[in-house]
Design a protein around this motif. Structure first.
Motif, PDB file in Angstrom:
ATOM      1  N   ALA A 174     -51.622  11.349  -2.554  1.00 47.48           N
ATOM      2  CA  ALA A 174     -51.489  12.096  -1.305  1.00 47.48           C
ATOM      3  C   ALA A 174     -50.705  11.322  -0.259  1.00 47.48           C
ATOM      4  O   ALA A 174     -50.202  11.902   0.700  1.00 47.48           O
ATOM      5  N   CYS A 175     -50.567  10.021  -0.431  1.00 55.10           N
ATOM      6  CA  CYS A 175     -49.844   9.209   0.549  1.00 55.10           C
ATOM      7  C   CYS A 175     -48.333   9.281   0.370  1.00 55.10           C
ATOM      8  O   CYS A 175     -47.597   8.898   1.266  1.00 55.10           O
ATOM      9  N   GLY A 176     -47.870   9.743  -0.757  1.00 51.84           N
ATOM     10  CA  GLY A 176     -46.433   9.811  -1.003  1.00 51.84           C
ATOM     11  C   GLY A 176     -45.802  10.953  -0.232  1.00 51.84           C
ATOM     12  O   GLY A 176     -46.414  11.987   0.013  1.00 51.84           O
ATOM     13  N   GLU A 177     -44.554  10.764   0.161  1.00 47.34           N
ATOM     14  CA  GLU A 177     -43.844  11.813   0.886  1.00 47.34           C
ATOM     15  C   GLU A 177     -42.509  12.047   0.210  1.00 47.34           C
ATOM     16  O   GLU A 177     -41.777  11.110  -0.097  1.00 47.34           O
ATOM     17  N   ILE A 178     -42.178  13.310   0.000  1.00 50.50           N
ATOM     18  CA  ILE A 178     -40.920  13.674  -0.630  1.00 50.50           C
ATOM     19  C   ILE A 178     -39.832  13.688   0.444  1.00 50.50           C
ATOM     20  O   ILE A 178     -40.032  14.220   1.542  1.00 50.50           O
ATOM     21  N   ASP A 179     -38.676  13.129   0.120  1.00 53.00           N
ATOM     22  CA  ASP A 179     -37.562  13.104   1.054  1.00 53.00           C
ATOM     23  C   ASP A 179     -37.075  14.531   1.306  1.00 53.00           C
ATOM     24  O   ASP A 179     -36.784  15.270   0.366  1.00 53.00           O
ATOM     25  N   GLN A 180     -36.984  14.938   2.577  1.00 53.60           N
ATOM     26  CA  GLN A 180     -36.616  16.305   2.917  1.00 53.60           C
ATOM     27  C   GLN A 180     -35.283  16.391   3.631  1.00 53.60           C
ATOM     28  O   GLN A 180     -34.979  17.396   4.265  1.00 53.60           O
ATOM     29  N   THR A 181     -34.479  15.348   3.551  1.00 53.23           N
ATOM     30  CA  THR A 181     -33.174  15.381   4.182  1.00 53.23           C
ATOM     31  C   THR A 181     -32.243  16.265   3.380  1.00 53.23           C
ATOM     32  O   THR A 181     -32.462  16.541   2.207  1.00 53.23           O
ATOM     33  N   LYS A 182     -31.177  16.696   4.016  1.00 48.21           N
ATOM     34  CA  LYS A 182     -30.208  17.539   3.333  1.00 48.21           C
ATOM     35  C   LYS A 182     -29.513  16.764   2.229  1.00 48.21           C
ATOM     36  O   LYS A 182     -29.174  15.607   2.387  1.00 48.21           O
ATOM     37  N   SER A 183     -29.284  17.426   1.149  1.00 46.49           N
ATOM     38  CA  SER A 183     -28.537  16.791   0.073  1.00 46.49           C
ATOM     39  C   SER A 183     -27.043  16.933   0.369  1.00 46.49           C
ATOM     40  O   SER A 183     -26.621  17.746   1.191  1.00 46.49           O
ATOM     41  N   ALA A 184     -26.245  16.155  -0.304  1.00 49.90           N
ATOM     42  CA  ALA A 184     -24.800  16.212  -0.088  1.00 49.90           C
ATOM     43  C   ALA A 184     -24.243  17.573  -0.478  1.00 49.90           C
ATOM     44  O   ALA A 184     -23.299  18.066   0.129  1.00 49.90           O
ATOM     45  N   GLN A 185     -24.843  18.212  -1.470  1.00 44.25           N
ATOM     46  CA  GLN A 185     -24.362  19.501  -1.921  1.00 44.25           C
ATOM     47  C   GLN A 185     -24.597  20.577  -0.861  1.00 44.25           C
ATOM     48  O   GLN A 185     -23.724  21.383  -0.580  1.00 44.25           O
ATOM     49  N   SER A 186     -25.776  20.594  -0.236  1.00 42.61           N
ATOM     50  CA  SER A 186     -26.053  21.622   0.757  1.00 42.61           C
ATOM     51  C   SER A 186     -25.409  21.311   2.102  1.00 42.61           C
ATOM     52  O   SER A 186     -25.191  22.203   2.907  1.00 42.61           O
ATOM     53  N   ALA A 187     -25.078  20.049   2.368  1.00 42.69           N
ATOM     54  CA  ALA A 187     -24.452  19.692   3.635  1.00 42.69           C
ATOM     55  C   ALA A 187     -23.007  20.157   3.696  1.00 42.69           C
ATOM     56  O   ALA A 187     -22.474  20.418   4.773  1.00 42.69           O
ATOM     57  N   ASN A 188     -22.360  20.313   2.558  1.00 44.74           N
ATOM     58  CA  ASN A 188     -20.961  20.725   2.536  1.00 44.74           C
ATOM     59  C   ASN A 188     -20.786  22.228   2.597  1.00 44.74           C
ATOM     60  O   ASN A 188     -19.689  22.712   2.836  1.00 44.74           O
ATOM     61  N   ARG A 189     -21.837  22.968   2.384  1.00 45.66           N
ATOM     62  CA  ARG A 189     -21.736  24.424   2.376  1.00 45.66           C
ATOM     63  C   ARG A 189     -21.793  24.949   3.808  1.00 45.66           C
ATOM     64  O   ARG A 189     -22.697  24.661   4.569  1.00 45.66           O
ATOM     65  N   ASP A 190     -20.833  25.745   4.177  1.00 40.15           N
ATOM     66  CA  ASP A 190     -20.830  26.359   5.503  1.00 40.15           C
ATOM     67  C   ASP A 190     -21.541  27.704   5.431  1.00 40.15           C
ATOM     68  O   ASP A 190     -21.306  28.497   4.525  1.00 40.15           O
ATOM     69  N   ASP A 191     -22.401  27.948   6.390  1.00 42.04           N
ATOM     70  CA  ASP A 191     -23.093  29.225   6.440  1.00 42.04           C
ATOM     71  C   ASP A 191     -22.212  30.252   7.128  1.00 42.04           C
ATOM     72  O   ASP A 191     -21.379  29.929   7.969  1.00 42.04           O
ATOM     73  N   ALA A 192     -22.434  31.480   6.802  1.00 41.45           N
ATOM     74  CA  ALA A 192     -21.694  32.571   7.432  1.00 41.45           C
ATOM     75  C   ALA A 192     -22.259  32.808   8.828  1.00 41.45           C
ATOM     76  O   ALA A 192     -23.390  32.455   9.141  1.00 41.45           O
ATOM     77  N   ALA A 193     -21.456  33.409   9.661  1.00 37.94           N
ATOM     78  CA  ALA A 193     -21.901  33.762  11.011  1.00 37.94           C
ATOM     79  C   ALA A 193     -23.024  34.788  10.908  1.00 37.94           C
ATOM     80  O   ALA A 193     -23.031  35.617   9.992  1.00 37.94           O
ATOM     81  N   PRO A 194     -23.995  34.764  11.824  1.00 38.69           N
ATOM     82  CA  PRO A 194     -25.143  35.671  11.709  1.00 38.69           C
ATOM     83  C   PRO A 194     -24.767  37.145  11.758  1.00 38.69           C
ATOM     84  O   PRO A 194     -25.444  37.973  11.175  1.00 38.69           O
ATOM     85  N   TRP A 195     -23.700  37.504  12.431  1.00 39.06           N
ATOM     86  CA  TRP A 195     -23.339  38.907  12.543  1.00 39.06           C
ATOM     87  C   TRP A 195     -22.610  39.407  11.299  1.00 39.06           C
ATOM     88  O   TRP A 195     -22.357  40.593  11.179  1.00 39.06           O
TER      89      TRP A 195
END
Length: 75
Positions: free
Chosen positions: A16-37
């Motif tokens: 229970a003391c372990g923590e999973i790293d939740q930072t963005k991966s390099a793969q998801s950091a390069n993906r641009d999201d579309a505009a909300p509209w």
């Protein structure tokens, strides 16, 4: 038996003391999201909103928020 319980309990506590790293991966950091509209182009969007039109998207958000305004519901 008691030793086995102590070992199992301590292993559970240490797990229970372990923590999973939740930072963005390099793969998801390069993906641009579309505009909300840009939105979805399917049957589940509001009829007064045209996907890709920023002005109608803003008007739809404004109308939706006015429907959630308690002062407007009283009248």
């Amino acid at each position: 038996m008691k030793t086995l319980m102590v070992i199992a309990l301590s292993a559970g506590l240490l797990a229970a003391c372990g923590e999973i790293d939740q930072t963005k991966s390099a793969q998801s950091a390069n993906r641009d999201d579309a505009a909300p509209w840009q939105g979805a182009k399917n049957a589940f969007v509001a009829s007064s909103w045209a996907p890709g039109d920023k002005t109608s998207w803003e008007n739809q958000l404004r109308a939706r928020s006015m429907g959630q305004n308690e002062y407007n519901k009283i009248n």
